[in-house]
Design a protein around this motif. Structure first.
Motif, PDB file in Angstrom:
ATOM      1  N   LEU A 121       4.114 -35.468 -22.346  1.00 14.72           N
ATOM      2  CA  LEU A 121       4.677 -34.212 -21.870  1.00 14.72           C
ATOM      3  C   LEU A 121       3.780 -33.524 -20.850  1.00 14.72           C
ATOM      4  CD1 LEU A 121       6.242 -32.732 -25.142  1.00 14.72           C
ATOM      5  CD2 LEU A 121       7.304 -34.118 -23.349  1.00 14.72           C
ATOM      6  N   ALA A 122       2.503 -33.838 -20.835  1.00 12.59           N
ATOM      7  CA  ALA A 122       1.614 -33.248 -19.828  1.00 12.59           C
ATOM      8  C   ALA A 122       1.948 -33.759 -18.440  1.00 12.59           C
ATOM      9  CB  ALA A 122       0.161 -33.549 -20.177  1.00 12.59           C
ATOM     10  N   ARG A 123       2.563 -34.939 -18.337  1.00 14.28           N
ATOM     11  CA  ARG A 123       2.890 -35.524 -17.036  1.00 14.28           C
ATOM     12  C   ARG A 123       4.186 -34.969 -16.449  1.00 14.28           C
ATOM     13  NH1 ARG A 123       2.147 -40.540 -19.779  1.00 14.28           N
ATOM     14  NH2 ARG A 123       4.356 -40.947 -19.416  1.00 14.28           N
ATOM     15  N   ARG A 124       4.904 -34.172 -17.217  1.00 14.25           N
ATOM     16  CA  ARG A 124       6.177 -33.667 -16.737  1.00 14.25           C
ATOM     17  C   ARG A 124       5.987 -32.683 -15.593  1.00 14.25           C
ATOM     18  NH1 ARG A 124       7.244 -37.317 -18.856  1.00 14.25           N
ATOM     19  NH2 ARG A 124       7.781 -37.691 -16.678  1.00 14.25           N
ATOM     20  N   ASN A 125       7.059 -32.464 -14.841  1.00 10.37           N
ATOM     21  CA  ASN A 125       7.033 -31.573 -13.696  1.00 10.37           C
ATOM     22  C   ASN A 125       6.622 -30.155 -14.135  1.00 10.37           C
ATOM     23  OD1 ASN A 125       8.488 -29.503 -11.823  1.00 10.37           O
ATOM     24  ND2 ASN A 125       8.463 -31.404 -10.649  1.00 10.37           N
ATOM     25  N   PRO A 126       5.721 -29.498 -13.396  1.00 10.39           N
ATOM     26  CA  PRO A 126       5.280 -28.154 -13.794  1.00 10.39           C
ATOM     27  C   PRO A 126       6.412 -27.151 -13.920  1.00 10.39           C
ATOM     28  CG  PRO A 126       3.795 -29.054 -12.145  1.00 10.39           C
ATOM     29  CD  PRO A 126       4.945 -30.006 -12.249  1.00 10.39           C
ATOM     30  N   THR A 140      14.882 -37.255 -14.667  1.00 11.40           N
ATOM     31  CA  THR A 140      15.668 -37.186 -15.904  1.00 11.40           C
ATOM     32  C   THR A 140      14.828 -36.720 -17.088  1.00 11.40           C
ATOM     33  OG1 THR A 140      17.048 -39.012 -15.096  1.00 11.40           O
ATOM     34  CG2 THR A 140      17.160 -38.502 -17.446  1.00 11.40           C
ATOM     35  N   ALA A 141      13.582 -37.201 -17.174  1.00 13.59           N
ATOM     36  CA  ALA A 141      12.716 -36.795 -18.279  1.00 13.59           C
ATOM     37  C   ALA A 141      12.442 -35.295 -18.257  1.00 13.59           C
ATOM     38  CB  ALA A 141      11.395 -37.572 -18.209  1.00 13.59           C
ATOM     39  N   ASP A 142      12.395 -34.714 -17.065  1.00 13.36           N
ATOM     40  CA  ASP A 142      12.169 -33.275 -16.963  1.00 13.36           C
ATOM     41  C   ASP A 142      13.385 -32.497 -17.448  1.00 13.36           C
ATOM     42  OD1 ASP A 142       9.564 -33.544 -15.677  1.00 13.36           O
ATOM     43  OD2 ASP A 142      10.686 -34.266 -13.940  1.00 13.36           O
ATOM     44  N   LEU A 176      15.471 -33.617 -19.675  1.00 13.34           N
ATOM     45  CA  LEU A 176      15.480 -33.796 -21.124  1.00 13.34           C
ATOM     46  C   LEU A 176      14.511 -32.832 -21.810  1.00 13.34           C
ATOM     47  CD1 LEU A 176      15.637 -37.699 -21.440  1.00 13.34           C
ATOM     48  CD2 LEU A 176      17.477 -36.037 -21.850  1.00 13.34           C
ATOM     49  N   LEU A 177      13.371 -32.576 -21.189  1.00 18.10           N
ATOM     50  CA  LEU A 177      12.428 -31.609 -21.749  1.00 18.10           C
ATOM     51  C   LEU A 177      13.051 -30.223 -21.802  1.00 18.10           C
ATOM     52  CD1 LEU A 177       9.595 -30.743 -22.692  1.00 18.10           C
ATOM     53  CD2 LEU A 177       8.964 -30.510 -20.273  1.00 18.10           C
ATOM     54  N   LEU A 178      13.749 -29.840 -20.753  1.00 18.14           N
ATOM     55  CA  LEU A 178      14.387 -28.526 -20.700  1.00 18.14           C
ATOM     56  C   LEU A 178      15.497 -28.408 -21.749  1.00 18.14           C
ATOM     57  CD1 LEU A 178      14.461 -25.841 -19.215  1.00 18.14           C
ATOM     58  CD2 LEU A 178      16.011 -26.862 -17.547  1.00 18.14           C
ATOM     59  N   VAL A 179      16.325 -29.445 -21.855  1.00 15.60           N
ATOM     60  CA  VAL A 179      17.404 -29.431 -22.849  1.00 15.60           C
ATOM     61  C   VAL A 179      16.829 -29.462 -24.269  1.00 15.60           C
ATOM     62  CG1 VAL A 179      19.383 -30.723 -23.731  1.00 15.60           C
ATOM     63  CG2 VAL A 179      19.050 -30.479 -21.264  1.00 15.60           C
ATOM     64  N   GLY A 180      15.777 -30.267 -24.477  1.00 13.77           N
ATOM     65  CA  GLY A 180      15.158 -30.336 -25.797  1.00 13.77           C
ATOM     66  C   GLY A 180      14.588 -29.010 -26.242  1.00 13.77           C
TER      67      GLY A 180
END
Length: 266
Positions: A14-19, A235-237, A239-243
């Motif tokens: 999760l640290a690698r996700r878009n700021p 897409t992973a970003d 998913l982080l927002l939806v999660g």
């Protein structure tokens, strides 16, 4: 000294996700929790945040050190409610002079403290895992924020560590001139206030000089700017927002199902 550099493991998932994705997820997660005053929803949210902390690559000891001001705030909330709370309902637990502690006071204090931690910790985690330059670049590229605002915020963010150094310099300079509070708490409080005012004046002057210097170098030219590092929102970003929304909504749903939900309005 105040630090703003990221302390997370760079290869954490999760640290690698878009700021911008991390910042938006923190805002969504915190905004949903503001809707209730009960202690159940923020307690569940706090447990979720602590459980996901290893995925951000942050150690619990590091988080505790960065969240130390929150502990002081929690103690202040409890002390204020114990002394001045209007709702004294419930069984009396402690009655000593002006201090009257009831179950209602403790539940209210617990709910406020837990909510403060649950709302503030996502922001602490975001800034502990994000490089300020990456955040400014992502705000310009992904959030379409004005470059003047993003770069100005980055410059101000980079100056935060200097506040701790300047505080120490002011304190040492006053001590060298014989200005010391000693063990007098009233004098110590006055010295703290005057030192804070001196720090504020210095920060305003430094900010003014920085703004003039940035404008002199063309930061307010109005011409399109380029970026050196691309910030991808994938897409992973999303998913982080939806999660974040699902988890915060789940905590709120559990509170409603248990009958402890206390809406902020109404």
């Amino acid at each position: 000294m105040i630090g703003v550099e990221p302390v997370a493991a760079p290869d954490a998932p999760l640290a690698r996700r878009n700021p911008v994705a991390k910042l938006a997820a923190a805002l969504v997660f915190s905004f949903i929790l503001v809707a209730t005053l009960d202690p159940v929803a923020p307690a569940i949210a706090l447990a979720i945040e602590l459980a996901l902390l290893p995925l951000f690559g942050v150690r619990y000891r590091v988080l505790a050190r960065r969240a130390l001001p929150l502990l002081a705030g929690g103690v202040g909330i409890v002390a204020t409610l114990v002394l001045f709370a209007a709702d004294r309902s419930g069984r009396v637990l402690l009655d000593v002079g002006p201090v009257l502690v009831t179950e209602g006071v403790l539940v209210t204090a617990l709910g406020l403290v837990l909510r403060m931690f649950a709302v503030a910790l996502p922001g602490v985690i975001v800034f502990a895992t994000t490089d300020p330059t990456d955040l400014a670049d992502a705000l310009i590229q992904n959030a379409k924020a004005p470059a003047r605002f993003a770069i100005g915020a980055l410059a101000a963010f980079r100056l935060v560590p200097l506040l701790g150094q300047e505080w120490q310099t002011i304190a040492l300079a006053r001590r060298a001139r014989g200005v010391d509070a000693g063990r007098n708490p009233v004098a110590r409080l006055r010295l703290f206030g005057s030192t804070a005012f001196a720090l504020l004046v210095g920060a305003i002057r430094r900010g003014t000089r920085l703004a003039v210097a940035m404008d002199a170098r063309g930061f307010d030219a109005g011409t399109p700017r380029t970026v050196a590092r691309r910030q991808h929102f994938g897409t992973a970003d999303w998913l982080l927002l939806v999660g974040a929304a699902v988890l915060a909504g789940g905590a709120l749903a559990v509170s409603i199902a248990l009958g402890t939900f206390r809406p902020l309005l109404g």
